[in-house]
Design an enzyme around this catalytic site. Structure first.
Site, short mmCIF file in Angstrom:
data_model
loop_
_atom_site.label_atom_id
_atom_site.label_comp_id
_atom_site.label_asym_id
_atom_site.label_seq_id
_atom_site.Cartn_x
_atom_site.Cartn_y
_atom_site.Cartn_z
N CYS A 1 19.74 -70.97 50.17
CA CYS A 1 18.28 -70.37 50.55
C CYS A 1 17.87 -70.73 51.84
CB CYS A 1 17.37 -70.75 49.38
SG CYS A 1 15.73 -69.80 49.54
N HIS B 1 17.03 -72.78 42.95
CA HIS B 1 17.90 -71.46 43.32
C HIS B 1 18.93 -71.65 44.61
CE1 HIS B 1 14.31 -71.39 45.55
NE2 HIS B 1 14.97 -70.76 46.40
N SER C 1 9.68 -72.10 47.06
CA SER C 1 9.55 -71.03 46.17
C SER C 1 9.40 -71.77 44.86
CB SER C 1 10.60 -70.13 46.17
OG SER C 1 10.65 -69.34 47.47
N CYS D 1 13.14 -76.06 47.10
CA CYS D 1 12.53 -74.77 48.07
C CYS D 1 11.24 -74.77 47.74
CB CYS D 1 13.34 -73.59 47.83
SG CYS D 1 12.72 -72.45 48.76
N HIS E 1 6.27 -72.83 44.27
CA HIS E 1 5.31 -71.92 43.93
C HIS E 1 5.15 -71.68 42.54
CE1 HIS E 1 4.60 -71.03 47.93
NE2 HIS E 1 5.65 -70.25 48.28
P1 CND Z 1 7.65 -76.08 52.89
O1 CND Z 1 6.66 -76.46 51.78
O2 CND Z 1 8.94 -76.73 52.71
O3 CND Z 1 7.17 -75.51 54.28
C1 CND Z 1 6.05 -74.90 54.49
C2 CND Z 1 5.39 -75.47 55.66
O4 CND Z 1 4.28 -74.77 55.97
C3 CND Z 1 4.95 -77.09 55.58
O5 CND Z 1 5.69 -77.72 56.67
C4 CND Z 1 3.56 -77.21 55.51
O6 CND Z 1 2.90 -78.22 56.30
C5 CND Z 1 3.08 -75.92 56.39
N1 CND Z 1 1.83 -75.17 56.03
C6 CND Z 1 1.08 -75.20 55.08
N2 CND Z 1 -0.24 -74.62 55.30
C7 CND Z 1 -0.14 -74.17 56.42
C8 CND Z 1 -1.16 -73.53 57.56
N3 CND Z 1 -2.26 -73.13 57.00
N4 CND Z 1 -0.93 -73.21 58.65
C9 CND Z 1 0.26 -73.86 59.23
N5 CND Z 1 1.23 -74.39 58.42
C10 CND Z 1 0.84 -74.70 57.28
O7 CND Z 1 8.37 -74.50 52.20
P2 CND Z 1 9.67 -73.78 52.52
O8 CND Z 1 10.12 -73.91 53.88
O9 CND Z 1 10.80 -74.12 51.41
O10 CND Z 1 9.37 -72.28 52.19
C11 CND Z 1 8.43 -71.59 53.03
C12 CND Z 1 8.02 -70.49 52.48
O11 CND Z 1 9.04 -69.60 52.39
C13 CND Z 1 7.56 -70.29 51.04
O12 CND Z 1 6.38 -69.45 50.81
C14 CND Z 1 8.75 -69.97 50.25
O13 CND Z 1 8.42 -69.56 48.91
C15 CND Z 1 9.29 -68.98 51.09
C16 CND Z 1 10.55 -68.26 50.83
C17 CND Z 1 10.90 -67.09 50.94
C18 CND Z 1 12.25 -66.62 50.95
C19 CND Z 1 12.76 -65.24 51.23
O14 CND Z 1 13.61 -64.70 50.94
N6 CND Z 1 11.58 -64.42 51.85
C20 CND Z 1 13.15 -67.50 50.42
N7 CND Z 1 12.93 -68.68 50.06
C21 CND Z 1 11.76 -69.32 50.51
ZN ZN Z 2 14.12 -70.57 48.53
#
Ligand code: CND
Ligand code: ZN
Ligand code: ZN
Length: 376
Positions: free
Chosen positions: A175, A68, A49, A47, A52
């Site tokens: 997740c 996770h 996260s 993921c 990160h």
């Molecule tokens: P992933 O890295 O797969 O996706 C992120 C996407 O964002 C990619 O397709 C990138 O190309 C795109 N991107 C990057 N920069 C930009 C920008 N400036 N403008 C537009 N698009 C952009 O990540 P993911 O989908 O696994 O996770 C996404 C987020 O969600 C990440 O920050 C993660 O930590 C968070 C998350 C939150 C929760 C929660 O409970 N709130 C749970 N899991 C993950």
């Molecule tokens: Zn996650």
């Protein structure tokens, strides 16, 4: 020979410090204490996260075993555990649900007081860890730690699922899917016929797209700087996709132009950047628009914005685990998947052996993967 009650030596992917590759080492996993469960992991997804932690943007204690989003089988249980038994197929819950605290008892709440999200300690409730490497303590990650053959979870952080569920397929329910789908359905409560904009089309963002579609949104604008994400986003429900890099003006102005100056009804930030959080907020209708922050911003970051963005009536909210009650809702989502109510296959772009975890992260960094699932 039963391993119950004994220390298990097994393979795990340990991160010693940020910006370094994982090392696969043999760790010791202590038996579960009272109200804990030891689980053999069968499949685990990578993921954003987890990434990160690798990039150093999320503050955690090292050494750590991230991961996770997984499916496993119960190996043994500690004293007093009644919710699962050895042999049960389970999903570890990165957000626990103790069922007793105030947020757990509130129908609108889901951030259980036992969570390890707010201040990531990486320890069990008693302040110790079940993981060690050559006698040195290794931390866990958000109540789960799944980049290991065996993990120990508190009973609040594990839920039994349909034994017929295929591990590598239902993994994203741990997740990405729950977080994204729930953000649309439960946190935003997207209404039929509404318009949505989803910033970031990774595994979580695409799940938001699926949630918006399931809720009956008539317009879903996918936004990503990687245009390779667009075909799948459209397949899953995006009605149009835009790349901010194709425009000279800010992306929120582009979204306003696309919506006759009104903005969308709902916007979602699913990247984890403060600039896109503001852009997403400014993209929703200034009066009745709702913007949901799903992405995890760097631990040390802060946001400065004009209060006028909220003054006119917008709602700005966050969403953890899609606002879902993890222990109750995860098995329901697995059953719905088994009943073919939604698909998960498109989210899984790669399946790799666990040993190739570093290749899995490389695929994510290069923008080539949606979900890379590691199998043991
Ligand atoms: P992933 O890295 O797969 O996706 C992120 C996407 O964002 C990619 O397709 C990138 O190309 C795109 N991107 C990057 N920069 C930009 C920008 N400036 N403008 C537009 N698009 C952009 O990540 P993911 O989908 O696994 O996770 C996404 C987020 O969600 C990440 O920050 C993660 O930590 C968070 C998350 C939150 C929760 C929660 O409970 N709130 C749970 N899991 C993950
Ligand atoms: Zn996650
Ligand atoms: Zn609770």
């Amino acid at each position: 020979m039963s391993t119950a009650g004994k220390v298990i030596k097994c393979k795990a992917a340990v991160l010693w410090e940020p910006k370094k590759p994982f090392s696969i080492v043999e760790i010791e996993v202590a038996p579960p204490k009272a109200h804990e469960v030891r689980v053999k992991i069968l499949a685990t997804g990578i993921c954003g996260s987890d990434d990160h932690i690798v990039s150093g943007s999320l503050k955690v204690n090292f050494p750590i075993i991230p991961g996770h989003e997984a499916v496993g089988v119960v190996e043994s249980i500690g004293e007093g555990v009644t919710c699962v038994k050895p042999g049960d197929k389970v999903i570890p819950l990165c957000l626990p649900q103790c069922g007793k605290c105030i947020p757990c008892k509130n129908p609108e709440g889901n951030l259980c007081k036992k969570n390890d999200f707010v201040e990531i300690k990486g320890l069990m409730y008693d302040g110790t860890s079940r993981f060690s490497y050559k006698g040195k303590l290794v931390h866990s990650f958000i109540s789960s730690s799944t980049f290991t053959e065996y993990t120990v979870l508190h009973e609040d952080s594990v839920t039994k699922i349909d034994p017929a569920a295929p591990p590598e397929k239902v993994c994203p329910i741990g997740c990405a899917f729950s977080t994204g789908y729930g953000a649309a359905i439960k946190s935003a409560k997207v209404k039929p016929g509404s318009s949505c904009a989803v910033f970031g089309l990774g595994g979580v963002g695409l799940s938001v797209v699926m949630g918006c579609k399931a809720a009956g949104a008539s317009r879903i604008i996918g936004i990503d700087i990687n245009k390779d994400k667009f075909p799948l986003a459209k397949e899953l429900g995006a009605t149009e996709c835009v790349n901010p890099l194709d425009f000279k003006k800010p992306i929120n102005e582009v979204v306003l132009d696309m919506t006759d100056g009104e903005g969308v009804d709902y916007s979602f930030e699913v990247i984890g950047r403060t600039d896109t959080m503001i852009a997403a907020l400014a993209s929703c209708n200034l009066n009745y628009g709702t913007s949901v922050v799903v992405g995890v911003a760097p631990s040390a970051s802060e946001i400065t914005f004009s209060p006028s963005l909220l003054f006119t009536g917008r709602t700005w909210k966050g969403s953890v685990f899609g606002g879902l009650k993890s222990k109750d809702d995860v098995p329901k989502l697995v059953s719905e998947f088994m009943a073919k109510k939604f698909v998960l296959d498109p989210l899984i772009s790669h399946v790799l052996p666990f040993d190739q975890i570093n290749e899995g992260f490389e695929l994510l960094h290069k923008g080539k993967s949606i979900r890379c699932v590691l199998v043991f």
